[in-house]
Design a protein around this motif. Sequence first.
Motif, short mmCIF file in Angstrom:
data_model
loop_
_atom_site.label_atom_id
_atom_site.label_comp_id
_atom_site.label_asym_id
_atom_site.label_seq_id
_atom_site.Cartn_x
_atom_site.Cartn_y
_atom_site.Cartn_z
N SER A 296 0.83 -1.21 0.00
CA SER A 296 0.00 0.00 0.00
C SER A 296 0.86 1.26 0.00
N ALA A 297 1.93 1.26 0.79
CA ALA A 297 2.85 2.39 0.80
C ALA A 297 3.49 2.56 -0.57
N LEU A 298 3.83 1.45 -1.21
CA LEU A 298 4.42 1.51 -2.55
C LEU A 298 3.43 2.06 -3.56
N ALA A 299 2.15 1.66 -3.45
CA ALA A 299 1.13 2.16 -4.37
C ALA A 299 0.93 3.66 -4.20
N ALA A 300 0.93 4.12 -2.96
CA ALA A 300 0.77 5.56 -2.72
C ALA A 300 1.96 6.33 -3.29
N ALA A 301 3.17 5.81 -3.10
CA ALA A 301 4.35 6.46 -3.65
C ALA A 301 4.33 6.45 -5.17
#
Length: 199
Positions: free
Chosen positions: A54-59
């Motif tokens: 999820s953090a990767l998707a937001a970034a």
Amino acid sequence: MEAAEQHPDRTRWNARYGAGHVPSFAPHPLALAALALDLPAGPVLELACGPSGSALAAAAAGRRVTAVDISDVALGLLAGEARARGLGSLISLVHADLGSWRPDLASYALVLCTGYWDRELFTVAAQATRPAGALAWEAFTEAARLDRPHLPAQWCLRHGEPASLLAADYHVLLNKPTDRERGRTWQLLARRAAAEPAD
């Protein structure tokens, strides 16, 4: 940092994410639903992130991300994947105990947490969301203790939570059990009202 280094959960989660663990880095569906909203400008905060897709998707969507977890091993996995995807500069890793770590207020376009529950932290997380921003949360319900009697009651949502804990300036967009038949986990997606225009 010192509190996190000495916390017993650090040992437990580091063991889980240690040798042999292969994270999928798949973003959580609730995170994707939140990121699809017309969010205001600003960063994303993920609490109890683990090796988060999820953090990767937001970034990848161009957001700066603060990812917080008790497991430095999980954060290391996330950091390695972020570098491999060219997203390392957008993700700030915070090794901390969420029992004591607190975010800045009204600072994040999205606050996300899946798989962790603490009532006091939830209230602070709601306050950390910017006007017109979103709060996305998933946690175990008390029904989960039927299958996991070792699960402490304070780690589980009570009836009506977390929506019942929101301030009046929040509008609930999604409030439902993740598993409709058994109700072991519950999802909330809520949006904070926009700021009132200045006179």
